[in-house]
Design an enzyme around this catalytic site. Structure first.
Site, PDB file in Angstrom:
ATOM      1  N   GLY A 135      13.223 -44.144   6.279  1.00  0.00           N
ATOM      2  CA  GLY A 135      11.980 -43.436   6.544  1.00  0.00           C
ATOM      3  C   GLY A 135      11.977 -42.876   7.954  1.00  0.00           C
ATOM      4  O   GLY A 135      12.847 -43.207   8.772  1.00  0.00           O
ATOM      5  N   ASP A 185       6.481 -43.656   8.516  1.00  0.00           N
ATOM      6  CA  ASP A 185       5.922 -44.875   9.103  1.00  0.00           C
ATOM      7  C   ASP A 185       5.026 -44.519  10.282  1.00  0.00           C
ATOM      8  O   ASP A 185       5.477 -43.868  11.229  1.00  0.00           O
ATOM      9  CB  ASP A 185       7.046 -45.805   9.572  1.00  0.00           C
ATOM     10  CG  ASP A 185       6.502 -47.124  10.100  1.00  0.00           C
ATOM     11  OD1 ASP A 185       6.307 -48.051   9.304  1.00  0.00           O
ATOM     12  OD2 ASP A 185       6.268 -47.212  11.330  1.00  0.00           O
ATOM     13  N   LYS A 209      -0.569 -49.245  10.381  1.00  0.00           N
ATOM     14  CA  LYS A 209      -0.671 -50.607  10.889  1.00  0.00           C
ATOM     15  C   LYS A 209      -2.004 -50.859  11.589  1.00  0.00           C
ATOM     16  O   LYS A 209      -2.533 -49.971  12.272  1.00  0.00           O
ATOM     17  CB  LYS A 209       0.482 -50.882  11.875  1.00  0.00           C
ATOM     18  CG  LYS A 209       1.852 -50.570  11.314  1.00  0.00           C
ATOM     19  CD  LYS A 209       2.954 -50.818  12.323  1.00  0.00           C
ATOM     20  CE  LYS A 209       4.278 -50.278  11.825  1.00  0.00           C
ATOM     21  NZ  LYS A 209       4.368 -48.817  11.905  1.00  0.00           N
ATOM     22  N   ASN A 236      20.137 -38.586  10.003  1.00  0.00           N
ATOM     23  CA  ASN A 236      19.790 -39.987   9.761  1.00  0.00           C
ATOM     24  C   ASN A 236      19.572 -40.298   8.287  1.00  0.00           C
ATOM     25  O   ASN A 236      19.593 -41.469   7.887  1.00  0.00           O
ATOM     26  CB  ASN A 236      18.523 -40.355  10.547  1.00  0.00           C
ATOM     27  CG  ASN A 236      18.768 -40.456  12.037  1.00  0.00           C
ATOM     28  OD1 ASN A 236      19.906 -40.573  12.480  1.00  0.00           O
ATOM     29  ND2 ASN A 236      17.704 -40.414  12.818  1.00  0.00           N
TER      30      ASN A 236
END
Length: 310
Positions: A17, A44, A79, A258
C-alpha cells in the site's frame, strides 16, 4: 504469491500500500493519484499525519460512481490519535477522518498508539517543561468504543498499531471485535503491517550518523543479482513472509517501482542474508534530547509499548 492477504474479518487487504506519513502538503494528493493510477489499491492514512483532506481530494477524483474505481476496490486505513482515546471522543474522531477523506466508511481503523494523551485540540499537549500531558484512559476502554464503530458501519474492521505482544493479547482477551491488524507485532490471526519498511531515513529524529538501510552492501548485492533496487528487495522480503507493506513516497517513479515486487522471488539464501542484517534496533521510536542524551519521548507513560520484548 498473492498480492492480497485475507484478514480474520474476511476482508482482502493488498499486501503493498501507499504510506502517507511525512508526505508534505501539496505533494500527497499527487502521490495518491500516481499510486492509484499505477495499480495501488491500498492507501494508509492517519489523523496525525494532518493530510487526510488532501488524500480525500485524490480519492474523490478516482473512486466512486462514474470514476475509474469502485469504492470496494480500494482499501483505506486511518488511525485514532492519542488525544482521542476517551470513549466519548472516538466516534467523533472517526467521523472527522471520514469527512476529511470524503468516505462513508473505512476499511480499517487502527488505534495509533496504546498511550493516551490529554484530550483536546492540541496534537501534542505539553506542560511548561515540555513534557507530554498524559491521560490515564486505558486502551481497553478505547477499544470498546472502537468496537461500536464496526457495529454502526463506520468501519469494516479495527486494529492496533505500535502495541507490544502483551498489550495485543490483552486486547484480544477482552475484545468482542478482535483486532485484525497490528502495524508492528506478529501474532496469531493478527495480520502484520510493516510501516516505514525502507528505514524512514527522513524521520524527524533520525541521527545523521545512522547507517542507511538502502545503502547496505548485502542488500545491494542481492538487488544486483535480481536486477532490482534495494527498496524492491526489502519489500519483496516482507511480501514473501506474508507481511503487508506501506512504503511512503511522493515520487511517481518510486511509487510505481515499489509495487513491482511480484515478478520475482528471493531464494532461501537471499532471505537468510536479509534476516542477518538485523541490528536489534528500532527506527520508529520518537525521541527527544534531555540532559544531552536522546531518550524515548513517551517512555514514562504506563502504556508505552517498547519496554516489553515482542
Amino acid at each position: 504469491m498473492s498480492s492480497f492477504v485475507t484478514l480474520s474479518s474476511g476482508q482482502r487487504m493488498p499486501v503493498v500500500g501507499l504510506g502517507t506519513w511525512k508526505s508534505a502538503p501539496g505533494q500527497v494528493k499527487q502521490a495518491v493519484l500516481a499510486a492509484l493510477d499505477c495499480g495501488y489499491r491500498h492507501i494508509d492514512c492517519a489523523a496525525a499525519y494532518n493530510n487526510e483532506q488532501e488524500v480525500g481530494e485524490a480519492l474523490a477524483l478516482r473512486v466512486g460512481p462514474g470514476k475509474a474505481l469502485r469504492r470496494d476496490e480500494v482499501f483505506v486505513t486511518s488511525k485514532l490519535w492519542n488525544t482521542k482515546h476517551e470513549p466519548e471522543d472516538v466516534e467523533d474522531a472517526c467521523r472527522t477522518s471520514l469527512a476529511q477523506l470524503g468516505l462513508s466508511y473505512l476499511d480499517l481503523y487502527l488505534m495509533h498508539w496504546p498511550m493516551a494523551f490529554q484530550r483536546g485540540k492540541e496534537f501534542m499537549p505539553r506542560r511548561e517543561d515540555g513534557s507530554v500531558c498524559y491521560s490515564d484512559t486505558h486502551y481497553r476502554d478505547t477499544w470498546v468504543a472502537m468496537e461500536s464503530l464496526v457495529d454502526k458501519g463506520l468501519v469494516k474492521a479495527i486494529g492496533l498499531s505500535n502495541f507490544n505482544s502483551r498489550q495485543t493479547d490483552d486486547v484480544i482477551s477482552m475484545a468482542r471485535h478482535k483486532p485484525v491488524v497490528n502495524q508492528i507485532c506478529c501474532l496469531t490471526v493478527v495480520c502484520v503491517t510493516a510501516y516505514s519498511p525502507l528505514g524512514s531515513g527522513d524521520r524527524p529524529w533520525a541521527s545523521p550518523d545512522e547507517p542507511c538501510l538502502l545503502e547496505d552492501q548485502r542488500l545491494g548485492a542481492i538487488a544486483k543479482k535480481h536486477h532490482k533496487s534495494p527498496a524492491q528487495i526489502i519489500l519483496r522480503w516482507h511480501v514473501q513472509r506474508g507481511v503487508v507493506c506501506i512504503p511512503k513516497s511522493v515520487t511517481p517513479s518510486r511509487i510505481q517501482q515499489n509495487l513491482q515486487v511480484f515478478d520475482f522471488s528471493l531464494s532461501e539464501d537471499d532471505m537468510k542474508q536479509i534476516e542477518s542484517i538485523n541490528r536489534n534496533e528500532r527506527f520508529i521510536v520518537p525521541a527527544v534530547e534531555r540532559d544531552g542524551k536522546r531518550v524515548w519521548r513517551d517512555a514514562q507513560h504506563p502504556h508505552f509499548p517498547f519496554h516489553d520484548p515482542y
